[in-house]
Design an enzyme around this catalytic site. Structure first.
Site, short mmCIF file in Angstrom:
data_model
loop_
_atom_site.label_atom_id
_atom_site.label_comp_id
_atom_site.label_asym_id
_atom_site.label_seq_id
_atom_site.Cartn_x
_atom_site.Cartn_y
_atom_site.Cartn_z
N LYS A 184 10.09 -1.44 8.04
CA LYS A 184 8.94 -2.35 7.86
C LYS A 184 8.88 -3.35 9.00
O LYS A 184 9.92 -3.85 9.47
CB LYS A 184 9.06 -3.06 6.50
N SER A 203 3.31 -4.81 -0.30
CA SER A 203 2.98 -5.05 1.09
C SER A 203 3.68 -4.10 2.07
O SER A 203 3.34 -4.08 3.24
CB SER A 203 3.34 -6.49 1.47
N SER A 241 6.75 -5.44 -3.66
CA SER A 241 6.25 -4.79 -2.44
C SER A 241 7.01 -3.54 -2.00
O SER A 241 6.57 -2.87 -1.06
CB SER A 241 6.23 -5.80 -1.29
#
Lengths: 66, 474
Positions: B83, B153, B177
Site C-alpha cells: 500500500k 482504503s 481498510s
C-alpha cells in the site's frame, strides 16, 4: 464560548462547535458539525453515566482466558 | 515450466512449492505479474507505482539465492504489492495525495524491511484513498464490476489481488481498510492484534487505531504473510513484545469444540441485506456442521463503537495533519482536508472521554469472551455487496434512517479496531448478481492462529476462491 458541562443540550453542543470552528478559522459543512455534535453529546452522556473510575489506557493482553 | 497466465493464478503456497520443485522461477513469476499489470492497469489502476526493473532484479537475486541453497521462506521470490502509505526507500510513496507528490523516502517501513528479509519481490505500490481516509476516491476499479465501489482504503491492494497482478498485498486498517476491500474483492484480509505488526514507517491515520496487515486470495497464504511481517519492533512504541508463532502450524486442526458467538442484534441489524444475511447464516451452519458450537449472545456496548472510534480517529488525524495542513493545505482534496481537520474542534476532555469509553468497550468484549469461552465472534464483514459508485454516499432506499453504504461499511469492522483484537475477513460466497460477499471473525488478542484455523476449515468446504472476476477473464 458557552461553558461546557455534561448537562448541555445537543443544540448547545452544536452552537459551541460552530463557534469553535469559527474561532479556529475552519470551515465545515453544517451537516458534518451537527453529526459531530451528536456524537460528542452521546459520549458526554456516556462519560457522565458509565465511565467513573475507568482510566484511558490501551494495553493489549494475551490473557483473555487465563 | 508452467505457462504465464496460469502462474498468476497460483496461490503463494503453490508458487512457493513450484519454485522449490524447479517448475518455475521468481523471474517467471515476476514477469507474468508484470504482464498482468500491463494488461489490467489501463482499466483497473490498482498501482500508483510499478518499479519493474527493480522488481526483476530482486527476482533474479531470489533465484540466485534459491539456487545456492539459501531459502528465506515461503515468500521468497513471490511478487507482493505494498500500500502506498508504507515508506519504501527509493520508491515513490505518495499516500494518494498531492501533499506527498514526488515523495521518495530514504528508509523502508518495518513491514517492507520484513518483506525484503523474507525474500519477497516488491512488485509495486498499490493505490489508496488520500491519507487512507476516504475524502477522495482514486480512479481504481474492481474487476468484479467496473461500475461498483472497489473497497477502501487499501483499494489497490484488494484490486491487484482480484486481478491476479500480485500474489499478496499489504494493507492498513484503521476502520476496516483491509477487511472491506477483502470482502468486496473475494479475498482474505487480516487485521491482526494491535501492535502485532509494526506501523513504523507507515503514514498514520490514527496512531492508536492503525493496523498493518496482509491481503491474499487464500487463508493459508495469509497466515504465511502474517508470519513474515509480525514481530516486536523497537521503532514502534506500540509494538507488542509477544512471540510470533507459526500461524500455519494448527491451521488444519478443524473447528470441533470451538465456541463461536453471534451477536444478532448488532451484527445482523436491518442494514444487512437478505443475501449477505443468508451467506453469513450459511457460514455459521457450515461451521456448526464441522463441529463448532454457534452461540447466540448479547453485547449492547457494540452500538457505541462508532461514536467512540470516530472521536479518537478525528482527534488523532487532526493532530498528525495540523502542521501539514498549515503548510500545504491547498494541496489537499477539500473533502479529505475537512475530514482530517474537523478533529480540531473536539475538546481534550472529550478525547479522553473517548479513550476511557474505549477501555469500557474493551472490558465488555473481554468479559463476553471469558463468560462464553469464545474462540471468535462471527458476522458479515460489510452489510451490503459492493454498491454502484454513484450510490456510495446516497441514502439507501431500503433504510428509513438515511443510512448510506459508506455509513454501513464501518458497522461491523469498527469494533475490532476499537478493541484492538484480531479480525479476519474471508469469502462467504456471491450474490445472485455475482458480487462477492465476505464474513468476519473477531478473535482473542494475539490468537490470530485460531481465526486462521476457523477460516481455513470453512474455506476447505467451498470453492469461492476458485471463482475469478468475470469482466477480464471471460
Amino acid at each position: 464560548m458557552p461553558e461546557f458541562t455534561p448537562e448541555y443540550t445537543q443544540e448547545e453542543g452544536e452552537d459551541r462547535l460552530f463557534q469553535l470552528a469559527e474561532l479556529l478559522g475552519l470551515e465545515f459543512a453544517v451537516d458534518d458539525l451537527a453529526a459531530l455534535a451528536r456524537q460528542l453529546h452521546l459520549l458526554d452522556i456516556l462519560e457522565d453515566d458509565k465511565l467513573q473510575d475507568v482510566p484511558p489506557i490501551l494495553k493489549m493482553d494475551a490473557d483473555w482466558h487465563d | 515450466m508452467t505457462d504465464s497466465p496460469a502462474l498468476v493464478n497460483l496461490s503463494i503456497s503453490e508458487a512457493a512449492d513450484a519454485l522449490r520443485r524447479g517448475d518455475t522461477t521468481s523471474v517467471a513469476l515476476t514477469q507474468s505479474t508484470l504482464a498482468r499489470i500491463d494488461q489490467t492497469e489501463p482499466t483497473l489502476q490498482a498501482y500508483a507505482t510499478v518499479p519493474a526493473s527493480r522488481a526483476l532484479a530482486a527476482a533474479e537475486q531470489a533465484d540466485r539465492e534459491l539456487a545456492a541453497g539459501r531459502d528465506r521462506g515461503p515468500l521468497h521470490g513471490i511478487p507482493i504489492g505494498v500500500k502506498n502509505n508504507c515508506y519504501t526507500k527509493g520508491i515513490l510513496t505518495e499516500v494518494g495525495s498531492k501533499v506527498f507528490a514526488g515523495h521518495m523516502p530514504d528508509y523502508d517501513a518495518t513491514v517492507v524491511e520484513k518483506l525484503y528479509a523474507a525474500g519477497a519481490v516488491i512488485i509495486g505500490k498499490t493505490r489508496c484513498q488520500e491519507f487512507s481516509c476516504g475524502g477522495s476516491e482514486p480512479p481504481t476499479r474492481t474487476p468484479w464490476d467496473l461500475e461498483r465501489f472497489p473497497g477502501g482504503s487499501s483499494i489497490g491492494s484488494g484490486v491487484a489481488l482480484a486481478a491476479r497482478s500480485a500474489f499478496g498485498a499489504i494493507g492498513t486498517d484503521t476502520g476496516g481498510s483491509i477487511r472491506i476491500p477483502a470482502s468486496i474483492n473475494s479475498l482474505v484480509g487480516m487485521k491482526a492484534t494491535y501492535g502485532r505488526v509494526s506501523a513504523y514507517g507507515v503514514v498514520p491515520l490514527a496512531w492508536s487505531l492503525d493496523h498493518v496487515g496482509p491481503l491474499t486470495r487464500r487463508v493459508r497464504d495469509n497466515a504465511l504473510m502474517l508470519g513474515a511481517i509480525a514481530g516486536h519492533d523497537p521503532g514502534d512504541a506500540n509494538s507488542a513484545r509477544v512471540d510470533v508463532p507459526d500461524f500455519t502450524a494448527g491451521i488444519e486442526g478443524g473447528v470441533g469444540g470451538l465456541r463461536i458467538g453471534i451477536e444478532r442484534d448488532y451484527f445482523l441489524y436491518p442494514g444487512v441485506t437478505d443475501e449477505v444475511r443468508a451467506a453469513t447464516e450459511a457460514v455459521m451452519r457450515q461451521l456448526a456442521d464441522l463441529g463448532a458450537a454457534i452461540i447466540s449472545l448479547s453485547m449492547p456496548e457494540l452500538a457505541l463503537a462508532q461514536e467512540i472510534l470516530t472521536t479518537i480517529r478525528m482527534v488523532e488525524s487532526a493532530s498528525y495533519h495540523r502542521r501539514l495542513i498549515r503548510e500545504k493545505g491547498h494541496l489537499y482534496n477539500p473533502g479529505t482536508r475537512a475530514t482530517l481537520e474537523i478533529g480540531q474542534t473536539i475538546l481534550a476532555t472529550q478525547y479522553v472521554a473517548a479513550l476511557r469509553a474505549r477501555e469500557r468497550f474493551r472490558a465488555a468484549v473481554r468479559a463476553l469472551f471469558q463468560r462464553e469461552n469464545l474462540a471468535a465472534l462471527v458476522s458479515p464483514t460489510i452489510p451490503v455487496p459492493a454498491p454502484l459508485l454513484r450510490d456510495v454516499r446516497r441514502p439507501r432506499p431500503d433504510m428509513a434512517n438515511g443510512e448510506t453504504p459508506t455509513d454501513g461499511f464501518v458497522h461491523h469492522v469498527y469494533p475490532a479496531n476499537l478493541s484492538g483484537q484480531p479480525a479476519i475477513s474471508a469469502p462467504a460466497g456471491f450474490t445472485s448478481d455475482g458480487l462477492p460477499i465476505g464474513y468476519q471473525l473477531m478473535g482473542r488478542p494475539f490468537d490470530e492462529a485460531t481465526l486462521y484455523r476457523i477460516s481455513y476449515a470453512y474455506e476447505r468446504t467451498q470453492d469461492w476462491h476458485e471463482r475469478q472476476p468475470p469482466l477480464l477473464y471471460d
